[in-house]
Design an enzyme around this catalytic site. Structure first.
Site, short mmCIF file in Angstrom:
data_model
loop_
_atom_site.label_atom_id
_atom_site.label_comp_id
_atom_site.label_asym_id
_atom_site.label_seq_id
_atom_site.Cartn_x
_atom_site.Cartn_y
_atom_site.Cartn_z
CB SER A 176 -0.70 0.03 1.11
OG SER A 176 -1.89 -1.02 1.16
CG HIS A 187 -25.03 -22.91 -5.88
ND1 HIS A 187 -25.21 -21.64 -6.07
CD2 HIS A 187 -25.12 -23.63 -6.94
CE1 HIS A 187 -25.25 -21.50 -7.41
NE2 HIS A 187 -25.06 -22.52 -7.83
CD GLU A 204 -4.72 -2.56 -11.10
OE1 GLU A 204 -4.81 -1.51 -11.55
OE2 GLU A 204 -5.07 -3.74 -11.93
#
Length: 386
Positions: A137, A343, A368
């Site tokens: 970061s 599910h 990113e």
């Protein structure tokens, strides 16, 4: 879902790109998705086909080998391919946005013709080297060094978590050229990976995106020619930060695609699966999950498309790209979690795609710029001038 409303927003050229990408995703990408995840195998044949179809240079001018399309067209393609297979989606996005992006935005004409043309044509794969063990970061924590020598720069250091790192022909990367100048002492370069002193290090064993190539790359007295510096010596850090801003749209598109894929599987399963002598889609608890999934996906879609359109219009999009990435990535994680819930037990098994999609979705909140970094970016933008 959302198809009719988006018919009114998208131009004919966008609808054509979406249809082409969707057909390719359904016919070529989806059938390989489970296999490449299980084998942790890079889909070289699929990537080759993406190059032949023009996906690898979609948003770049034809004079540089691209398809001459806009950001929104590229966003639609990434969304559709990621809907089928996130590993293939991230391979495409890392090449187009990160590998090619710095060269197109800041490279010289000679660099564009030499490097960007083969990359945009899909003849050479690109990678992007920013992250280091002590620079995540805090990207300004770059420790890879470039020392000025006769003819260029001698580079030593390493980058980690590099998508396409071992399959790339060219890698754009940052290195510190002047330790006394802070971020202005970080420069950007492009390197042919056949250069002596460059090597691939550790191959990562990942939770998701297991069909994408993620490695450490190492520079050991690696000589980079002087003409391979991208932009000014003091501008490498800012150049890569601008690249990441555009890349956030790519991550938003990937996250949107993953969420859509999980939702579509959930809709089909809810109609087919019977309990208490009726489809589970008849039960309000399931209906509410499906409705909330659809609503979040539609909101994410509008954010991602809006950021794409702002970029295409040449307008500021820093805040909007961060919002799109933040919301779409967290939506993908939430939607894939609920998809497994719809599910039930079988959703937890590796027999069905939603389990893979849930693993793939998590990276969207990290790559990113983490969700926390996105919130900092958004806060900075909205507080500016208040």
């Amino acid at each position: 879902m959302g198809e009719l409303s988006n018919m009114m927003l998208l131009k004919e050229e966008h609808l054509q790109v979406r249809e082409m990408a969707r057909r390719f995703a359904d016919e070529v990408v989806a059938p390989r998705a489970k296999e490449i995840d299980e084998k942790e195998e890079f889909p070289a044949d699929t990537v080759k086909q993406m190059g032949e179809l023009g996906f690898m240079g979609m948003p770049y001018p034809e004079k540089y080998g691209g398809a001459g399309l806009d950001t929104l067209s590229y966003t639609l393609a990434v969304e559709e391919i990621s809907r089928a297979c996130a590993s293939t989606g991230i391979t495409l996005a890392a090449h187009v946005s990160l590998g090619c992006g710095p060269i197109y935005a800041n490279g010289t004409e000679e660099q564009k013709l030499r490097f960007l043309v083969p990359m945009a044509r899909g003849e050479a794969i690109g990678a992007f080297g920013l992250t280091e063990p002590n620079a995540g970061s805090d990207a300004a924590g770059t420790q890879t060094r470039a020392e000025s020598v006769d003819g260029g720069w001698r580079v030593n250091g390493s980058k980690i978590y590099i998508t396409n790192g071992s399959v790339a022909k060219y890698i754009t990367f940052t290195a510190r050229t002047d330790a006394s100048k802070g971020v202005k002492g970080i420069s950007a370069f492009i390197l042919d990976t056949a250069t002596p002193g460059f090597r691939v290090g550790k191959r990562e064993k990942k939770m998701g995106h297991r069909g994408s190539d993620t490695v450490e790359v190492v520079f050991e007295d690696c000589l980079v020619p002087a003409e391979n510096m991208i932009g000014e010596p003091s501008g490498g850090f800012q150049s890569f930060m601008r690249t990441l801003t555009g890349g956030r749209i790519s991550i938003g598109a990937m996250a949107l695609g993953i969420a859509r894929g999980a939702h579509e599987h959930s809709l089909r399963y809810a109609k087919e699966r019977k309990q208490f002598n009726q489809p589970i889609a008849n039960f309000q608890a399931v209906q509410f999950m499906l409705a909330d999934m659809a609503t979040k996906i539609e909101a994410a879609r509008l954010l991602v498309y809006h950021a794409s359109m702002l970029k295409d219009a040449g307008l500021p999009f820093v805040k909007e790209a961060a919002m799109a990435k933040l919301f779409a990535s967290e939506t993908a994680n939430w939607v894939t979690d609920k998809a497994i819930q719809v599910h039930g037990g079988i959703g937890y098994m590796r027999d069905l795609p939603v389990e893979r999609m849930h693993r793939d979705a998590k990276l969207m909140e990290i790559g990113e710029g983490t969700s926390e970094i996105q919130r900092l970016v958004i806060a900075r933008e909205i507080l500016r001038g208040v």
